[in-house]
Design a protein around this motif. Structure first.
Motif, PDB file in Angstrom:
ATOM      1  N   ALA A   1      27.075  43.947  23.602  1.00  0.00           N
ATOM      2  CA  ALA A   1      27.910  42.786  23.248  1.00  0.00           C
ATOM      3  C   ALA A   1      27.047  41.540  23.075  1.00  0.00           C
ATOM      4  O   ALA A   1      27.226  40.757  22.134  1.00  0.00           O
ATOM      5  N   GLN A   2      26.095  41.368  23.968  1.00  0.00           N
ATOM      6  CA  GLN A   2      25.193  40.213  23.895  1.00  0.00           C
ATOM      7  C   GLN A   2      24.482  40.207  22.539  1.00  0.00           C
ATOM      8  O   GLN A   2      24.359  39.168  21.886  1.00  0.00           O
ATOM      9  N   ALA A   3      24.033  41.380  22.124  1.00  0.00           N
ATOM     10  CA  ALA A   3      23.330  41.492  20.837  1.00  0.00           C
ATOM     11  C   ALA A   3      24.256  41.172  19.661  1.00  0.00           C
ATOM     12  O   ALA A   3      23.802  40.766  18.594  1.00  0.00           O
ATOM     13  N   GLU A   4      25.567  41.348  19.854  1.00  0.00           N
ATOM     14  CA  GLU A   4      26.547  41.073  18.779  1.00  0.00           C
ATOM     15  C   GLU A   4      27.062  39.635  18.835  1.00  0.00           C
ATOM     16  O   GLU A   4      27.991  39.279  18.111  1.00  0.00           O
ATOM     17  N   GLY A   5      26.528  38.837  19.784  1.00  0.00           N
ATOM     18  CA  GLY A   5      27.020  37.459  19.918  1.00  0.00           C
ATOM     19  C   GLY A   5      28.327  37.358  20.682  1.00  0.00           C
ATOM     20  O   GLY A   5      29.021  36.345  20.630  1.00  0.00           O
ATOM     21  N   LEU A   6      28.680  38.449  21.382  1.00  0.00           N
ATOM     22  CA  LEU A   6      29.935  38.460  22.142  1.00  0.00           C
ATOM     23  C   LEU A   6      29.676  38.178  23.615  1.00  0.00           C
ATOM     24  O   LEU A   6      28.602  38.478  24.140  1.00  0.00           O
ATOM     25  N   GLY A   7      30.665  37.634  24.299  1.00  0.00           N
ATOM     26  CA  GLY A   7      30.586  37.420  25.743  1.00  0.00           C
ATOM     27  C   GLY A   7      31.403  38.485  26.463  1.00  0.00           C
ATOM     28  O   GLY A   7      32.357  39.038  25.898  1.00  0.00           O
ATOM     29  N   THR A   8      31.018  38.752  27.690  1.00  0.00           N
ATOM     30  CA  THR A   8      31.691  39.792  28.473  1.00  0.00           C
ATOM     31  C   THR A   8      31.751  39.386  29.938  1.00  0.00           C
ATOM     32  O   THR A   8      30.994  38.527  30.382  1.00  0.00           O
ATOM     33  N   CYS A   9      32.614  40.044  30.680  1.00  0.00           N
ATOM     34  CA  CYS A   9      32.568  39.943  32.142  1.00  0.00           C
ATOM     35  C   CYS A   9      33.075  41.260  32.717  1.00  0.00           C
ATOM     36  O   CYS A   9      34.079  41.808  32.244  1.00  0.00           O
ATOM     37  N   VAL A  10      32.353  41.768  33.690  1.00  0.00           N
ATOM     38  CA  VAL A  10      32.804  42.978  34.400  1.00  0.00           C
ATOM     39  C   VAL A  10      33.853  42.546  35.415  1.00  0.00           C
ATOM     40  O   VAL A  10      33.651  41.575  36.144  1.00  0.00           O
ATOM     41  N   ILE A  11      34.952  43.262  35.470  1.00  0.00           N
ATOM     42  CA  ILE A  11      36.006  42.945  36.437  1.00  0.00           C
ATOM     43  C   ILE A  11      36.252  44.162  37.327  1.00  0.00           C
ATOM     44  O   ILE A  11      36.550  45.251  36.833  1.00  0.00           O
ATOM     45  N   ARG A  12      36.100  43.929  38.631  1.00  0.00           N
ATOM     46  CA  ARG A  12      36.413  44.994  39.580  1.00  0.00           C
ATOM     47  C   ARG A  12      37.640  44.626  40.423  1.00  0.00           C
ATOM     48  O   ARG A  12      38.278  45.492  41.006  1.00  0.00           O
ATOM     49  N   SER A  13      37.942  43.312  40.468  1.00  0.00           N
ATOM     50  CA  SER A  13      39.079  42.872  41.282  1.00  0.00           C
ATOM     51  C   SER A  13      40.376  43.073  40.509  1.00  0.00           C
ATOM     52  O   SER A  13      40.844  42.168  39.800  1.00  0.00           O
ATOM     53  N   PHE A  14      40.914  44.274  40.606  1.00  0.00           N
ATOM     54  CA  PHE A  14      42.219  44.556  39.997  1.00  0.00           C
ATOM     55  C   PHE A  14      42.880  45.646  40.821  1.00  0.00           C
ATOM     56  O   PHE A  14      42.211  46.360  41.589  1.00  0.00           O
ATOM     57  N   HIS A  15      44.190  45.747  40.668  1.00  0.00           N
ATOM     58  CA  HIS A  15      44.936  46.759  41.417  1.00  0.00           C
ATOM     59  C   HIS A  15      44.890  48.062  40.636  1.00  0.00           C
ATOM     60  O   HIS A  15      45.515  48.183  39.575  1.00  0.00           O
ATOM     61  N   GLN A  16      44.119  49.017  41.155  1.00  0.00           N
ATOM     62  CA  GLN A  16      43.843  50.236  40.382  1.00  0.00           C
ATOM     63  C   GLN A  16      45.121  50.990  40.012  1.00  0.00           C
ATOM     64  O   GLN A  16      45.274  51.457  38.891  1.00  0.00           O
ATOM     65  N   GLY A  17      46.025  51.112  40.997  1.00  0.00           N
ATOM     66  CA  GLY A  17      47.262  51.881  40.735  1.00  0.00           C
ATOM     67  C   GLY A  17      48.072  51.243  39.625  1.00  0.00           C
ATOM     68  O   GLY A  17      48.576  51.935  38.727  1.00  0.00           O
ATOM     69  N   SER A  18      48.168  49.906  39.659  1.00  0.00           N
ATOM     70  CA  SER A  18      48.976  49.216  38.639  1.00  0.00           C
ATOM     71  C   SER A  18      48.325  49.320  37.263  1.00  0.00           C
ATOM     72  O   SER A  18      49.007  49.516  36.257  1.00  0.00           O
ATOM     73  N   VAL A  19      46.994  49.190  37.220  1.00  0.00           N
ATOM     74  CA  VAL A  19      46.312  49.302  35.923  1.00  0.00           C
ATOM     75  C   VAL A  19      46.476  50.720  35.377  1.00  0.00           C
ATOM     76  O   VAL A  19      46.729  50.922  34.190  1.00  0.00           O
ATOM     77  N   ARG A  20      46.380  51.701  36.271  1.00  0.00           N
ATOM     78  CA  ARG A  20      46.572  53.095  35.822  1.00  0.00           C
ATOM     79  C   ARG A  20      47.973  53.280  35.234  1.00  0.00           C
ATOM     80  O   ARG A  20      48.144  53.917  34.199  1.00  0.00           O
ATOM     81  N   THR A  21      48.961  52.695  35.904  1.00  0.00           N
ATOM     82  CA  THR A  21      50.343  52.795  35.401  1.00  0.00           C
ATOM     83  C   THR A  21      50.463  52.126  34.037  1.00  0.00           C
ATOM     84  O   THR A  21      51.016  52.708  33.092  1.00  0.00           O
ATOM     85  N   LEU A  22      49.926  50.894  33.920  1.00  0.00           N
ATOM     86  CA  LEU A  22      50.047  50.158  32.657  1.00  0.00           C
ATOM     87  C   LEU A  22      49.362  50.906  31.515  1.00  0.00           C
ATOM     88  O   LEU A  22      49.857  50.932  30.394  1.00  0.00           O
ATOM     89  N   LEU A  23      48.214  51.521  31.823  1.00  0.00           N
ATOM     90  CA  LEU A  23      47.457  52.215  30.768  1.00  0.00           C
ATOM     91  C   LEU A  23      47.922  53.653  30.571  1.00  0.00           C
ATOM     92  O   LEU A  23      47.394  54.377  29.730  1.00  0.00           O
TER      93      LEU A  23
END
Ligand SMILES: Cc1cc2nc3c(=O)[nH]c(=O)nc-3n(C[C@H](O)[C@H](O)[C@H](O)COP(=O)(O)O)c2cc1C
Lengths: 187, 102
Positions: free
Chosen positions: A110-132
């Motif tokens: 992403a950096q090479a493409e001029g894009l910004g990113t952030c790694v996110i670990r602080s999320f509710h795994q069960g809820s994200v699994r349900t949403l996805l």
């Protein structure tokens, strides 16, 4: 952009421009992730690319570590069943490690493409699994936000002085200066 | 639509939706904080405050004091995330912004 420049200039970006990310660029990032190393080559990762505004809003509501609404999120998920069957009892940990290597490839591509990113670990795994709508054995381990960064770019959070963390031959061996590293803290 | 600040119509459906999302955020934060570093507690509270103001803005319920408070909240989050000093002062400024307007 050479690799070391991408490594040193990459920052966790938490404010994005409104502009969306081109699908082919997101494709490049996923390709970079797929070509990350994999412990015992278990190949247990799945990548879910989310760009729909209502999905992003829903993800944000269960992800306290996500501070603004990014144009895209790549959810890196581990198929724990495959990880265990290919990687033995330590397979889950291998899967988690694979997810981290894949994430780093995404950040640098992403950096090479001029894009910004952030790694996110602080999320509710069960809820994200349900949403996805992931099956039970597929667990989201990391979310990576992707977008064009908003100016000004974040300042680099300091690293510990090299003399404190770099050792030569053994823990007690002062390594930084022998390796040509002076100072530390800033990139 | 119901009249809000300065008779701006309040979008009650939008407000309800935003509050529901905030509820999810609060519960997810509580769950995460069981294992996260202690300083994330103040950060999550300020983020919740910022999301509440955003919800009020979308629903047409914002005012200049809240806008000012929002600015201080955003600064406080950046201070905590980058390790810069001044988080406490920024939080004080949030309260000042709201109380001074009363
Ligand atoms: C495993 C991991 C989890 C992270 N989780 C979050 C997160 O939930 N929210 C966030 O804003 N940043 C998160 N970060 C980003 C770190 O805060 C960031 O990398 C660190 O402060 C160093 O800043 P830099 O990436 O700009 O060098 C995470 C980073 C890693 C490696």
């Amino acid at each position: 952009m050479d690799v070391i420049t991408a490594i040193l200039e990459r920052r966790s970006v938490r404010r994005f421009a409104r502009r969306g990310v081109e699908p082919e660029k997101l494709g490049h990032l996923v390709k970079a992730a797929i070509w990350a190393p994999s412990g015992s080559n278990i190949q247990a990762l799945h990548f879910i690319v989310v760009t729909a505004p209502d999905m992003l809003t829903a993800l944000k509501s269960v992800a306290p570590g996500l501070f603004s609404l990014p144009p895209a999120v790549i959810a890196i998920c581990v198929d724990r069943q495959r990880a265990m069957s290919k990687g033995g009892t330590g397979g889950s940990l291998l899967g988690m490690m694979d997810a981290c290597f894949a994430a780093q490839n995404i950040l640098l591509a992403a950096q090479a493409e001029g894009l910004g990113t952030c790694v996110i670990r602080s999320f509710h795994q069960g809820s994200v699994r349900t949403l996805l709508q992931c099956p039970q054995e597929v667990v989201p381990e990391l979310l990576v936000t992707v977008g064009y960064p908003e100016e000004p770019l974040p300042r680099a959070p300091r690293r510990r002085p090299w003399s404190e963390v770099v050792h030569l031959e053994r823990y007690a061996g002062a390594g930084a200066s022998a390796l040509g590293l002076e100072g530390g803290g800033d990139p | 639509m119901t009249p809000g600040i300065d008779d701006t119509p309040v979008d009650l459906a939008g407000l309800g939706e935003g509050l529901k999302r905030l509820l999810c955020y609060l519960a997810a934060s509580a769950r995460g904080l069981l294992t996260e570093p202690a300083e994330y507690g103040p950060l999550r509270l300020m983020e919740a405050a910022s999301r509440l103001i955003e919800t009020m803005q979308v629903a047409g319920m914002s005012d200049p004091a809240l806008e000012k408070a929002f600015h201080h909240i955003e600064r406080s989050k950046e201070q905590l995330l980058s390790g810069a000093a001044g988080f406490g002062e920024s939080v004080d400024a949030v309260l000042d912004a709201i109380l001074e307007s009363e």
